[in-house]
Design a protein around this motif. Structure first.
Motif: not given
Ligand code: ATP
Ligand code: MG
Length: 376
Positions: A50-64
């Motif tokens: 489904t689209g809009g994953r980023g806005k739903a919190g499904g795309v996140r940066l992890a720094t380590d």
């Protein structure tokens, strides 16, 4: 059938389209190991269709790597617009300078493809297209000619994309043709600060009519999709999941499609639909009802049958059998008309289940099912 992002990414990579290094997992612990392998910092991305994953919190940066494990655990527990997240992709972060949108989509009405491209890609492309349609170039592509370098140059220029994207545009077309796809979309295609072009997200929709010659995406790809769709397919039922609350069962594609319209017209939304087809037996009806009732989004069910080859009393027998097999927890509105309708109605009257109601007209039945869904 839609492919997952990581499957689309694999196709891109095989065709020489630059993509970030990435790995896929269903385990947070493994995500930590993968993050270490990928250089420590990663973008954790929910794999859902489904689209809009980023806005739903499904795309996140992890720094380590430790944060990658925590983030993966959080995202793996999510449900994004009704799609449970079963896998995450960990991708190397890239230093984005600009984001573009590119897609090839089948234009059935025109009998050709359409290239859609914009220099303003990213998660807000829908808004760009709605508010400033002139920022989105739409160029017809003749399927017999395809996307040559010259055609790709035309697309890039019309959309204001940098000339380095021409090669990617040609290769994306090769992905489409090679896979019998009806849609290939990259959003965003990016230029990094180092000047490289990379596909950061991908969506590919295959033409189901060509499945017989595309053995690569087998039953397991489909089964992973939606467990109910898989269960229905295993029983030979035509079931499609939608976003609303009213479960819809009908016989014949035409009746089912118009039922969906009438449900929408009554201010409710179909949760799914299942076509039991012509000549359906009691067993098919029982199987179908079992599938529809297992969808947690369903608040009421509308069974709409016009008996032609299918006899209404067989449908009613199927409903009664289903009532014995599954505990009915949601109201059922049944409209039987046509072949053996009065016998079918009598079967249901005799069973007299408190959650089963009958209606004589389609409009009346839909209104009732919509009311029950809105009340539930
Ligand atoms: N590997 C990456 N490195 C840096 N940023 C990234 C990376 N992958 C994604 N992003 C950023 O996250 C945004 C959202 O990612 P992506 O397009 O994959 O998810 P999306 O929300 O599913 O988009 P869509 O609505 O198209 O489905 C991108 O526009 C981009 O800015
Ligand atoms: Mg995207």
């Amino acid at each position: 059938m839609d492919l997952y992002e990581h499957e689309a990414r694999a196709l891109f990579e095989e065709r020489g389209i630059p993509v970030p290094r990435a790995e896929v997992t269903d385990s947070p612990q493994e995500a930590r190991v993968m993050a270490r392998r990928l250089g420590g910092s990663v973008v954790v991305k929910a794999q859902v269709k489904t689209g809009g994953r980023g806005k739903a919190g499904g795309v996140r940066l992890a720094t380590d790597p430790a944060e990658a494990e925590r983030t993966a655990r959080r995202i793996l527990g999510k449900d994004i617009k009704g799609h449970p997240v079963r896998k995450v992709m960990l991708a190397q972060p890239v230093d984005i300078e600009s984001e573009f949108y590119v897609a090839y989509v089948l234009d059935r009405a025109a009998g050709r493809f359409l290239a859609i491209a914009s220099a303003e890609g990213g998660t807000d492309i829908e808004e760009v297209a709605a508010v400033r349609p002139e920022a989105v170039a739409r160029i017809p592509v003749d399927p017999a000619e395809g996307v040559t370098s010259a055609k790709a140059g035309e697309i890039a220029e019309a959309a204001g994309l940098p000339p380095q994207t021409v090669d990617v545009l040609v290769r994306l077309w090769e992905v489409l043709v090679g896979q019998d796809a009806v849609l290939v979309e990259v959003n965003p295609l990016v230029r990094t600060r180092q000047g490289h072009i990379l596909a950061l997200d991908g969506k590919v929709t295959l033409d189901d009519n060509a499945r017989f010659r595309q053995s690569r995406w087998g039953a397991e790809t489909i089964a992973h999709d939606d467990p109910l769709e898989a269960a229905a397919a295993a029983k030979g039922l035509n079931y499609v999941k939608l976003d609303g609350e009213v479960g819809v069962i009908g016989n014949g594609a035409g009746l089912v499609m118009s039922t969906l319209d009438v449900v929408a017209g009554c201010g409710a939304r179909p949760a799914n639909f299942l076509d039991i087809g012509g000549g359906a037996s009691a067993q098919v009806m029982a199987d179908g009802l079992t599938v529809i009732l297992s969808d947690p989004a369903v608040k009421s069910v509308f069974v709409n049958v016009f008996g032609g080859i299918t006899a209404c009393d067989a449908v009613a027998d199927g409903i009664v059998r289903a009532l014995d097999e599954v505990r009915l927890t949601k109201p059922l509105v049944v409209r039987l008309d046509g072949n053996n309708a009065s016998r079918g109605r009598a079967v249901l009257d005799e069973r007299a289940h408190p959650l089963v109601q009958q209606a004589t007209t389609m409009d009346g039945a839909v209104r009732r099912a919509a009311e029950l869904a809105n009340a539930g």
